[in-house]
Design an enzyme around this catalytic site. Sequence first.
Site, PDB file in Angstrom:
ATOM      1  N   TRP A 359       0.829  -1.211   0.000  1.00 41.16           N
ATOM      2  CA  TRP A 359       0.000   0.000   0.000  1.00 41.16           C
ATOM      3  C   TRP A 359       0.861   1.259   0.000  1.00 41.16           C
ATOM      4  O   TRP A 359       0.362   2.359  -0.247  1.00 41.16           O
ATOM      5  CB  TRP A 359      -0.953   0.008   1.183  1.00 41.16           C
ATOM      6  CG  TRP A 359      -0.331   0.245   2.541  1.00 41.16           C
ATOM      7  CD1 TRP A 359       0.723  -0.416   3.099  1.00 41.16           C
ATOM      8  CD2 TRP A 359      -0.736   1.219   3.508  1.00 41.16           C
ATOM      9  NE1 TRP A 359       1.004   0.074   4.355  1.00 41.16           N
ATOM     10  CE2 TRP A 359       0.118   1.075   4.631  1.00 41.16           C
ATOM     11  CE3 TRP A 359      -1.738   2.186   3.541  1.00 41.16           C
ATOM     12  CZ2 TRP A 359       0.009   1.873   5.774  1.00 41.16           C
ATOM     13  CZ3 TRP A 359      -1.848   2.973   4.680  1.00 41.16           C
ATOM     14  CH2 TRP A 359      -0.985   2.813   5.777  1.00 41.16           C
ATOM     15  N   ASP A 360       2.146   1.095   0.258  1.00 42.43           N
ATOM     16  CA  ASP A 360       3.086   2.210   0.228  1.00 42.43           C
ATOM     17  C   ASP A 360       2.924   3.034  -1.042  1.00 42.43           C
ATOM     18  O   ASP A 360       2.974   4.266  -1.024  1.00 42.43           O
ATOM     19  CB  ASP A 360       4.533   1.709   0.261  1.00 42.43           C
ATOM     20  CG  ASP A 360       4.840   0.779   1.415  1.00 42.43           C
ATOM     21  OD1 ASP A 360       3.907   0.134   1.930  1.00 42.43           O
ATOM     22  OD2 ASP A 360       6.012   0.687   1.793  1.00 42.43           O
ATOM     23  N   GLU A 502       0.727  -2.558  12.526  1.00 41.66           N
ATOM     24  CA  GLU A 502       0.971  -3.999  12.472  1.00 41.66           C
ATOM     25  C   GLU A 502       1.416  -4.599  13.806  1.00 41.66           C
ATOM     26  O   GLU A 502       1.738  -5.783  13.870  1.00 41.66           O
ATOM     27  CB  GLU A 502       1.977  -4.296  11.363  1.00 41.66           C
ATOM     28  CG  GLU A 502       1.392  -4.010   9.979  1.00 41.66           C
ATOM     29  CD  GLU A 502       2.405  -4.098   8.864  1.00 41.66           C
ATOM     30  OE1 GLU A 502       3.614  -4.267   9.160  1.00 41.66           O
ATOM     31  OE2 GLU A 502       2.000  -3.973   7.692  1.00 41.66           O
ATOM     32  N   LYS A 615       2.875   0.493  16.170  1.00 39.26           N
ATOM     33  CA  LYS A 615       4.084   0.515  15.345  1.00 39.26           C
ATOM     34  C   LYS A 615       4.183   1.812  14.564  1.00 39.26           C
ATOM     35  O   LYS A 615       5.264   2.372  14.402  1.00 39.26           O
ATOM     36  CB  LYS A 615       4.057  -0.678  14.381  1.00 39.26           C
ATOM     37  CG  LYS A 615       5.235  -0.746  13.427  1.00 39.26           C
ATOM     38  CD  LYS A 615       5.087  -1.942  12.493  1.00 39.26           C
ATOM     39  CE  LYS A 615       6.260  -2.030  11.516  1.00 39.26           C
ATOM     40  NZ  LYS A 615       6.111  -3.174  10.579  1.00 39.26           N
ATOM     41  N   GLN A 616       3.021   2.280  14.089  1.00 36.17           N
ATOM     42  CA  GLN A 616       3.030   3.418  13.175  1.00 36.17           C
ATOM     43  C   GLN A 616       1.694   4.133  13.217  1.00 36.17           C
ATOM     44  O   GLN A 616       0.754   3.687  13.863  1.00 36.17           O
ATOM     45  CB  GLN A 616       3.300   2.936  11.764  1.00 36.17           C
ATOM     46  CG  GLN A 616       2.186   2.053  11.206  1.00 36.17           C
ATOM     47  CD  GLN A 616       2.626   1.191  10.062  1.00 36.17           C
ATOM     48  OE1 GLN A 616       3.327   0.203  10.259  1.00 36.17           O
ATOM     49  NE2 GLN A 616       2.226   1.546   8.861  1.00 36.17           N
TER      50      GLN A 616
END
Length: 785
Positions: A359-360, A502, A615-616
Amino acid sequence: MGNILNYTKGQGEFKNWIIEESDFDYQHLGKCESIFCQGNGYMGVRAALEEKYVGEKRNMFVAGTFNKFDEAEVTELPNLPDITNVIIYVSGIRFRMDSGVLHAYSRSLNLKTGELIRKVDWESPNGDRLELCFNRFVSVANRHIIGSKVTIKPLSGDMNISIESGIDGQVTNTGSQHFHEGEKRIYDATYMEMISKTIQSGVYAAIHASHAFEIDGKKAKVDLLPVIERRFLSNKLQLTLKKDSVFTMEKISCVHTSRDLKYESISDDIVDSLKNDGLETIRKAYELGYDALFKENKDAWAHFWREHDIKINAINDYDQLAIRFALYHLNIMTKQDDNRVGIGAKGLSGEGYKGHSFWDTEIFILPYFMFTQPKTARTLLEYRFRNLYGARLKARENGFKGAMYPWESAWIDDGEVTPKLGAADVVTGEATPILTGLIEQHISADIAYAVWEYYIATRDQEFMDNYGYEIIIQTAYFWSSRVEWNETLKRYEINDVIGPDEYKEHVNNNAYTNYLAHYNMKLAKEIIEEMPNINPELYKKLDQKLHLSNIKDEIDRVIDGLYLPKPGEDGIIPQHDTYLKLKHIDLTPYKNAEVVGTIYNDYNMEQINEMQVSKQADLVMLLYLLDDLFDKETKKKNYLFYEERTLHDSSLSKSTHCILANDLGYRDSAYEFFRSSCDIDLGQNMKSSDMGIHSAAMGGIWQCVVMGFGGVRIVGDDLYISPRLPKEWSDISFPLVWRGNPMRVTVSQDDVVVENMGKDAVSIFIYDTKTSILAGQKAGAEIKR
């Protein structure tokens, strides 16, 4: 040893264009191999040193040449035969910088010209001292060409020099050999040829190379000994060099593969075509020589920079260098004319993530191309259309309808290619299952979101008619079958997923996933409802193919009942059903760690799943992408709450936090996140990029500058430009394309000016004021604090 990377090497016309490795440390090879990678979108050549060292990674990749080494493994970009290795002996002693005495060392990448230059003053263990210079480029003028040059000058006396250089097919991908032995030949004692074929996908790679020699600026005839061994061919030469004389060896190489667009429709005699084209290319290149080929390359880069450079006047010149570093990598990682290939998570700079697309691309990289090179953005989205077969197959295999996009994609008909197992579990010692390919599903909505953003920015109706509408409708159909009815709460839910964060697996109602799925279905519903009136012929065509009325019925059945988490009494939106009930721990040691993922040293995935740690950016990403759904106070509360709990262990995270922090008026935090985003690859951490650069971080840096500080945003159907510069910058200037019209936006601490360099008038919002700018005209406003 202090800092190895020097950011001030460039002076004069090259100020803020050059990154230098100012010292050599064989323990830190991977960093500069990655960040100094050279390429042109067709291929990428990792910047391994010419001489070999333990721990090096010699990689050359060509986009789209995927192969599966074994049925138990997933497909990956194969490492093509190496042309960068040059073995040099000085009076019988092999040149290596970790032996003898290194009197001086500099290796630098010039972003403006694409040339990598290494200069070495070396004294061998037996006392011979000499200067060596290594030059290398990968041409953006002729995308098949790689040029390199070695210059040797004895300083301490006459020396016997021995050199071996050729094509090395013994390379692997961390042990996996992707090519059959192949054919090897040397023509006319000059042109080397290796033809190899991947063992599973049947892709042919043709590598050709040639050598030319000079002594003191004059062409020299050198006796060469051809060597052909298993998966290897080379030329050996020996000569005696006088003190202070200068010997130069030019090596020109070229690469062709059967996956090149030229050969897409050719099935017969493909090997002959590759041989003939390779030989023709290498002969012409040999006649031109390094300097002429490099001039063509430099001119091509100059054309790119004239159109696409972003200029920043900042207190710290690093900021200017960093955005150019990002622009350089964004353009060497992307094959801009081939809709059969995507962008790997490491670009073409390393083996990390096996060259797969995530998806980046749509969320972090595509906005750059959409706003600067829309034709390339279209090509990348056409790649997703060509992935629809695999997406539909994955949906059926999982019991769903429509298109469920693979979490990791490779070649257009490979389908899901996410590996099954990953790193070791610190508690059990077993390999950790990788669940993203099974339950990280938001990518389907991410792609639909990107398609619609592209359409708003370009008004490319032909793309939508042929590709875009079908992507949005098929993914919406998936979501309508993916939701589950909760009889107790009388609502539809999306359960058992991984969101962007994640560190949280098997969660229910991840807010990001639910909102984006709802957005996806809402788009499809509106498209299906409006199309009969706008384009009845297209409606008829798509209805025959997709049964649009059935899809609309399914969407209508679930869309209003889908649970969209709302702020609680404290204003916090739950990232997922149980996030706010999880244990909250002190994350300071992990936030301050020099490397990411240190929490895994203390906890396994199961334990992390029970903590309020992300994580993000997850919910923060939602606030950015669908920002018109939330008021400023809600954004502030949730930004502060989740940032405290986010480790930013993903390269995708800090750029998102930068943009939202800037939107909310946290200017110092925004600038810190920008600098941290730049440091992911360009910073002094010499282990951050071993497996390749972080593609999404490159797009993230651009987004920090343009979407964040530059204030560029699509809201509804309109373009808004609402700049908020950090106090460290006096002004910036960046290009933008809106609906086919190139523009340049210039922002200072006092005002913003938008120049329309296109052929049509453009209508945009500068802050909240709608402004029409005629072709060739400018409009502006004072900066709002």
